[in-house]
Design a protein around this motif. Sequence first.
Motif, PDB file in Angstrom:
ATOM      1  N   ASP A 176      41.021 -25.852 -16.980  1.00  0.00           N
ATOM      2  CA  ASP A 176      40.558 -26.253 -15.656  1.00  0.00           C
ATOM      3  C   ASP A 176      39.027 -26.257 -15.635  1.00  0.00           C
ATOM      4  OD1 ASP A 176      40.023 -26.651 -12.983  1.00  0.00           O
ATOM      5  OD2 ASP A 176      41.376 -25.097 -12.256  1.00  0.00           O
ATOM      6  N   LEU A 177      38.435 -27.379 -15.252  1.00  0.00           N
ATOM      7  CA  LEU A 177      36.981 -27.522 -15.269  1.00  0.00           C
ATOM      8  C   LEU A 177      36.359 -27.412 -13.882  1.00  0.00           C
ATOM      9  CD1 LEU A 177      36.602 -30.511 -17.764  1.00  0.00           C
ATOM     10  CD2 LEU A 177      36.298 -28.070 -18.239  1.00  0.00           C
ATOM     11  N   LEU A 178      37.133 -27.114 -12.858  1.00  0.00           N
ATOM     12  CA  LEU A 178      36.602 -27.187 -11.500  1.00  0.00           C
ATOM     13  C   LEU A 178      35.421 -26.236 -11.287  1.00  0.00           C
ATOM     14  CD1 LEU A 178      37.336 -28.950  -9.065  1.00  0.00           C
ATOM     15  CD2 LEU A 178      38.454 -26.959  -8.078  1.00  0.00           C
ATOM     16  N   ASP A 179      35.474 -25.039 -11.866  1.00  0.00           N
ATOM     17  CA  ASP A 179      34.349 -24.110 -11.721  1.00  0.00           C
ATOM     18  C   ASP A 179      33.091 -24.680 -12.363  1.00  0.00           C
ATOM     19  OD1 ASP A 179      35.836 -22.294 -10.301  1.00  0.00           O
ATOM     20  OD2 ASP A 179      36.224 -20.967 -12.009  1.00  0.00           O
ATOM     21  N   HIS A 180      33.237 -25.327 -13.499  1.00  0.00           N
ATOM     22  CA  HIS A 180      32.085 -25.916 -14.185  1.00  0.00           C
ATOM     23  C   HIS A 180      31.568 -27.133 -13.417  1.00  0.00           C
ATOM     24  CE1 HIS A 180      32.948 -23.163 -17.376  1.00  0.00           C
ATOM     25  NE2 HIS A 180      34.091 -23.740 -17.687  1.00  0.00           N
ATOM     26  N   GLN A 181      32.478 -27.911 -12.837  1.00  0.00           N
ATOM     27  CA  GLN A 181      32.057 -29.035 -12.011  1.00  0.00           C
ATOM     28  C   GLN A 181      31.314 -28.533 -10.781  1.00  0.00           C
ATOM     29  OE1 GLN A 181      35.996 -30.709 -11.674  1.00  0.00           O
ATOM     30  NE2 GLN A 181      35.570 -32.304 -13.186  1.00  0.00           N
ATOM     31  N   SER A 182      31.782 -27.431 -10.222  1.00  0.00           N
ATOM     32  CA  SER A 182      31.112 -26.838  -9.064  1.00  0.00           C
ATOM     33  C   SER A 182      29.699 -26.383  -9.443  1.00  0.00           C
ATOM     34  CB  SER A 182      31.930 -25.653  -8.539  1.00  0.00           C
ATOM     35  OG  SER A 182      31.289 -25.042  -7.448  1.00  0.00           O
ATOM     36  N   ALA A 183      29.548 -25.823 -10.644  1.00  0.00           N
ATOM     37  CA  ALA A 183      28.220 -25.387 -11.105  1.00  0.00           C
ATOM     38  C   ALA A 183      27.285 -26.585 -11.246  1.00  0.00           C
ATOM     39  CB  ALA A 183      28.342 -24.637 -12.421  1.00  0.00           C
ATOM     40  N   TYR A 184      27.818 -27.699 -11.737  1.00  0.00           N
ATOM     41  CA  TYR A 184      26.977 -28.898 -11.832  1.00  0.00           C
ATOM     42  C   TYR A 184      26.542 -29.368 -10.447  1.00  0.00           C
ATOM     43  CZ  TYR A 184      25.674 -33.761 -11.896  1.00  0.00           C
ATOM     44  OH  TYR A 184      25.005 -34.945 -11.666  1.00  0.00           O
ATOM     45  N   LEU A 185      27.441 -29.352  -9.501  1.00  0.00           N
ATOM     46  CA  LEU A 185      27.093 -29.819  -8.150  1.00  0.00           C
ATOM     47  C   LEU A 185      26.089 -28.876  -7.481  1.00  0.00           C
ATOM     48  CD1 LEU A 185      30.601 -31.117  -7.042  1.00  0.00           C
ATOM     49  CD2 LEU A 185      28.620 -32.450  -7.784  1.00  0.00           C
ATOM     50  N   ASP A 186      26.173 -27.575  -7.772  1.00  0.00           N
ATOM     51  CA  ASP A 186      25.129 -26.655  -7.309  1.00  0.00           C
ATOM     52  C   ASP A 186      23.780 -27.072  -7.894  1.00  0.00           C
ATOM     53  OD1 ASP A 186      26.933 -25.129  -5.871  1.00  0.00           O
ATOM     54  OD2 ASP A 186      27.161 -23.601  -7.445  1.00  0.00           O
ATOM     55  N   HIS A 187      23.785 -27.388  -9.185  1.00  0.00           N
ATOM     56  CA  HIS A 187      22.573 -27.853  -9.867  1.00  0.00           C
ATOM     57  C   HIS A 187      22.053 -29.137  -9.223  1.00  0.00           C
ATOM     58  CE1 HIS A 187      20.203 -29.717 -13.133  1.00  0.00           C
ATOM     59  NE2 HIS A 187      21.027 -30.737 -13.051  1.00  0.00           N
ATOM     60  N   LEU A 188      22.963 -30.043  -8.876  1.00  0.00           N
ATOM     61  CA  LEU A 188      22.565 -31.313  -8.263  1.00  0.00           C
ATOM     62  C   LEU A 188      21.851 -31.064  -6.932  1.00  0.00           C
ATOM     63  CD1 LEU A 188      23.045 -34.437  -8.836  1.00  0.00           C
ATOM     64  CD2 LEU A 188      24.831 -34.275  -7.115  1.00  0.00           C
ATOM     65  N   VAL A 189      22.395 -30.189  -6.128  1.00  0.00           N
ATOM     66  CA  VAL A 189      21.771 -29.859  -4.846  1.00  0.00           C
ATOM     67  C   VAL A 189      20.378 -29.272  -5.080  1.00  0.00           C
ATOM     68  CG1 VAL A 189      21.918 -28.390  -2.795  1.00  0.00           C
ATOM     69  CG2 VAL A 189      23.970 -29.547  -3.653  1.00  0.00           C
ATOM     70  N   ASP A 190      20.247 -28.416  -6.084  1.00  0.00           N
ATOM     71  CA  ASP A 190      18.942 -27.815  -6.392  1.00  0.00           C
ATOM     72  C   ASP A 190      17.925 -28.876  -6.809  1.00  0.00           C
ATOM     73  OD1 ASP A 190      19.894 -25.293  -5.825  1.00  0.00           O
ATOM     74  OD2 ASP A 190      20.326 -24.792  -7.926  1.00  0.00           O
ATOM     75  N   VAL A 191      18.371 -29.866  -7.598  1.00  0.00           N
ATOM     76  CA  VAL A 191      17.466 -30.938  -8.036  1.00  0.00           C
ATOM     77  C   VAL A 191      17.011 -31.762  -6.838  1.00  0.00           C
ATOM     78  CG1 VAL A 191      17.276 -33.061  -9.395  1.00  0.00           C
ATOM     79  CG2 VAL A 191      18.405 -31.053 -10.369  1.00  0.00           C
ATOM     80  N   VAL A 192      17.942 -32.077  -5.951  1.00  0.00           N
ATOM     81  CA  VAL A 192      17.590 -32.852  -4.752  1.00  0.00           C
ATOM     82  C   VAL A 192      16.524 -32.116  -3.952  1.00  0.00           C
ATOM     83  CG1 VAL A 192      18.458 -33.650  -2.522  1.00  0.00           C
ATOM     84  CG2 VAL A 192      19.790 -34.058  -4.601  1.00  0.00           C
TER      85      VAL A 192
END
Length: 390
Positions: free
Chosen positions: A19-35
């Motif tokens: 299951d990759l959902l936790d890792h996908q969530s970490a990427y989306l946290d990163h995306l918000v930080d970049v924005v």
Amino acid sequence: MRLLHTSDWHLGRTLHGVDLLDHQSAYLDHLVDVVRSESVDAVVVAGDVYDRAIPPVEAVTLLSDTLARLAELTTVVVTSGNHDSATRLGFGAALMRERVRLRTRVASLAEPVEVGDVLVYGLPYLDPDVCRAELAPVAPDGSRALLARSHEAVTTEAMARVRADAAARAAGGDRRPVVVAAHAFVVGGLASESERDIRVGGVDHVPAAVFAGADYVALGHLHGPQVVGGPAGTTLRYSGSPLAYSFSERHQTKSTVLVDLAGDAPATTLVPAPVPRRLTDLTGTLDDLLGATGEPHVDDWVRVTVTDAARPAELFRRVRQRFAHALVVQHRPDRPDDARERLALVTAAADPVQVAADFVTHVTGGAPTDAERAVLRAAHEHVLAAERST
């Protein structure tokens, strides 16, 4: 103007059962930080937000939360891909807050999202069998002739509508850079094993010249970040997926694209995405892999190929004891090339009709005739049509 281009999140996807959902969530946290840190004016998501038409509840919740967080900081333009159900992804689009813009309907593809000094046109994934009637030009007598059954035909007509809208605005004095988000396999792009086959009539490619007139084309579908050569004045780029979804992607540097639309041409910068765990291919004798050869990779996701002449006892248990994150364990004796069994690897990117044809050849000893291939292709396309209707 500064945009952030991303695509192919595939929320809800697994990697060999993990299951990759936790890792996908970490990427989306990163995306918000970049924005936040890069003062991004708009985020463009070029399709395949979900991994399947009916995503798991956890994936829907993650997307909802992410869009809400991004909307507090910037405008978000989301298009549908071939993995998404355009209807389900676009549900409630008319009710969305002004800063979340879903582009999942063919009818509105020539209606840009106006973000400051930029026009962003979001093209949903254009399945030729679904769109060739809706996109067909209207003749003076009101009739419509179906477009050719190809990705090139429907994308060409979609871009004609985009150019017409941008030209009409320019004629009225509204000249702004044009950004197009599209989910397609553009000629010149390099595929991985994990993109789903999108052939229609045996063809899946769209020529890059179709996108002439756009300043920047934010592409989705191919999982490797890459630039595709296009017409003069147009930059075409795939952002790639944020995570590796097959071992064929293990050498790719996953990233998100910062696009600065100032000056004569867009300037792009790749922002590396967080790596949850490396993917590694390990090949050798079991003793070597359990020894020094495998030591640097005990925390990786690994595909282990054991080459001992005879299958070692308790192979799977011994490998998993050494490599807790082993995803694939296989025994393939190391033989001379002329004695090595030659097997074709079947991946999600393989043409299903060719896979079926190879099976017919294997079983019957002879390749299928042209008529039999036509039957196989018709059967495959019938199944695809049934999937779209669910």
